[in-house]
Design a protein around this motif. Structure first.
Motif, short mmCIF file in Angstrom:
data_model
loop_
_atom_site.label_atom_id
_atom_site.label_comp_id
_atom_site.label_asym_id
_atom_site.label_seq_id
_atom_site.Cartn_x
_atom_site.Cartn_y
_atom_site.Cartn_z
N TYR A 1 -16.06 -86.51 75.19
CA TYR A 1 -15.81 -87.47 74.13
C TYR A 1 -17.14 -86.84 73.32
O TYR A 1 -17.83 -86.09 73.24
N ALA A 2 -16.89 -87.31 71.67
CA ALA A 2 -17.74 -87.08 71.03
C ALA A 2 -18.04 -88.35 70.10
O ALA A 2 -19.22 -88.77 70.07
N CYS A 3 -17.38 -89.06 69.45
CA CYS A 3 -17.76 -90.20 68.42
C CYS A 3 -17.52 -91.53 69.09
O CYS A 3 -18.30 -92.15 68.50
N LYS A 4 -16.71 -91.72 70.10
CA LYS A 4 -16.18 -93.07 70.36
C LYS A 4 -15.73 -93.94 69.48
O LYS A 4 -15.83 -95.14 69.61
N GLY A 5 -15.37 -93.59 68.41
CA GLY A 5 -14.87 -94.43 67.16
C GLY A 5 -13.52 -94.11 66.90
O GLY A 5 -12.96 -94.63 65.68
N GLY A 6 -12.82 -93.39 67.71
CA GLY A 6 -11.36 -93.21 67.47
C GLY A 6 -11.03 -92.30 66.52
O GLY A 6 -10.04 -92.29 65.70
N VAL A 7 -12.04 -91.51 66.19
CA VAL A 7 -11.96 -90.72 64.85
C VAL A 7 -11.57 -88.94 65.34
O VAL A 7 -10.76 -88.55 64.65
N CYS A 8 -12.48 -88.59 66.24
CA CYS A 8 -12.46 -87.19 66.57
C CYS A 8 -11.24 -86.77 67.50
O CYS A 8 -10.85 -85.61 67.34
N GLY A 9 -10.67 -87.56 68.28
CA GLY A 9 -9.62 -87.23 69.03
C GLY A 9 -10.20 -86.32 70.45
O GLY A 9 -9.22 -85.83 71.43
N THR A 10 -11.57 -86.23 70.69
CA THR A 10 -12.10 -85.55 71.74
C THR A 10 -11.51 -86.04 73.26
O THR A 10 -11.33 -85.14 74.17
#
Length: 354
Positions: free
Chosen positions: A299-308
């Motif tokens: 994971y990276a952003c946890k905001g539903g933005v990066c897609g990791t």
């Protein structure tokens, strides 16, 4: 699987008063692991007061040629965010020689260089991945052209101003550059003001033949990207030709789904060839449930933005609060964002390896 490695900072370049470019040196043994395609991003990690902080920043340099042994350096652009734990550190504390934890490249806001006409509408720091896309495309494909429409507040706040100008000088016949400043008048070019849906609906057909564009790349704040998408759809552009990456989402501006979760739920996850089943606590996302037991979950952003944290939904049902990273064809194929997914059935199975 994405992995973190410690990389030394090779350069720190001030771009504007509130932005900086960080360059990392990649040792020979890690160059293949950090091979990237234009448009991908890196997650950077540090611990602040005992809490792990991750932030995602797009790679802004041309991608290495497929025949090379991988990148020798990685360059990302960072813009200061008010109260940002990582961006403040990047602008005020990071120096050459410092070592940072850097995840291997990820992201699907990409372009495989091919002949044709392409275009982008970007706002602010949204130029960062598009700079990599444009520079790689024009260098590799003599038969490719690009129209870059960028919006910034003022000339002084414009990131990568010199880099884009150099590209325009190098490819004057193949790169069309249009700049709009929202808070400053220009001596030449378009009048100042925001690039909203109405303005783009009139502007885009005046700049180029919209139907001839093989791919549109929209990147920046949520409002700009959504307005540009609506303008393009209104002009008849198929959804499959539109690619989006959101950089900033206001908490009030984006929809969230609302549905109850089963009283007792479990998540089974396969990650890096190993699986396990764990309970999902009330209100937590599937990613958080997995992280309690597998700290190596991506994971990276946890905001539903990066897609990791993209994972394949093997069985069960989930509801996603937000999705700004997956294309419609990905969700139709069964992929979800684990950081935004909550169980809608008692049992859910995810596969992070697909």
């Amino acid at each position: 699987m994405a992995r973190f490695h410690t990389l030394p900072v090779a350069a720190v370049d001030r771009l504007t008063d509130d932005s900086v470019a960080l360059t990392f040196a990649v040792p020979p043994e890690l160059r293949e692991a950090y091979r990237y395609v234009p448009g991908q991003h890196l997650a950077l990690r540090r611990v602040v007061d005992g809490v792990e902080v991750r932030r995602t920043y797009s790679i802004c340099a041309p991608a290495p040629d497929p025949g090379d042994d991988g990148p020798r350096t990685l360059r990302v652009g960072v813009r200061l965010v008010d109260g940002g734990a990582f961006s403040t550190y990047a602008l005020k504390e990071v120096n050459i020689g410092d070592e940072l934890e850097v995840m291997t490249p990820a992201g699907r806001f990409t372009l495989d260089p091919a002949p044709g006409m392409y275009a982008a509408v970007v706002g602010g720091s949204g130029i960062t991945p598009v700079l990599s896309i444009v520079s790689t495309l024009l260098a590799r494909e003599p038969g490719a052209r690009f129209c870059l429409i960028r919006s910034d507040r003022t000339a002084a706040s414009t990131m990568f101003l010199e880099e884009v100008a150099d590209l325009k000088d190098r490819y004057p016949e193949r790169l069309q550059l249009v700049t709009v400043l929202s808070r400053e008048e220009q001596q030449a070019g378009l009048p100042s003001g925001r690039l909203d849906e109405e303005r783009l609906t009139g502007l885009l057909p005046a700049l180029l033949k919209v139907d001839d564009v093989a791919g549109w790349f929209l990147c920046g704040p949520y409002g700009l990207v959504q307005g540009a998408e609506r303008a393009l759809r209104g002009l008849g552009v198929p959804r499959t030709r539109i690619h989006e990456e959101i950089f900033h989402v206001d908490s009030e501006g984006a929809p969230r789904s609302a549905a109850g979760a089963p009283a007792h739920s479990t998540v089974t996850a396969r990650l890096d060839g190993r699986g396990g089943t764990w309970p999902v606590q009330d209100g937590e996302s599937l990613l958080d449930a997995v992280l309690r037991n597998r700290p190596d979950a991506p994971y990276a952003c946890k905001g539903g933005v990066c897609g990791t944290c993209r994972a394949f939904l093997v069985s069960g049902e989930v509801r996603m609060d937000r999705n700004f990273a997956l294309e419609p064809e990905e969700t139709e194929a069964g992929y979800v964002l684990a950081c935004q997914s909550h169980p809608a059935t008692e049992k859910v199975e995810l596969d992070f390896d697909r």
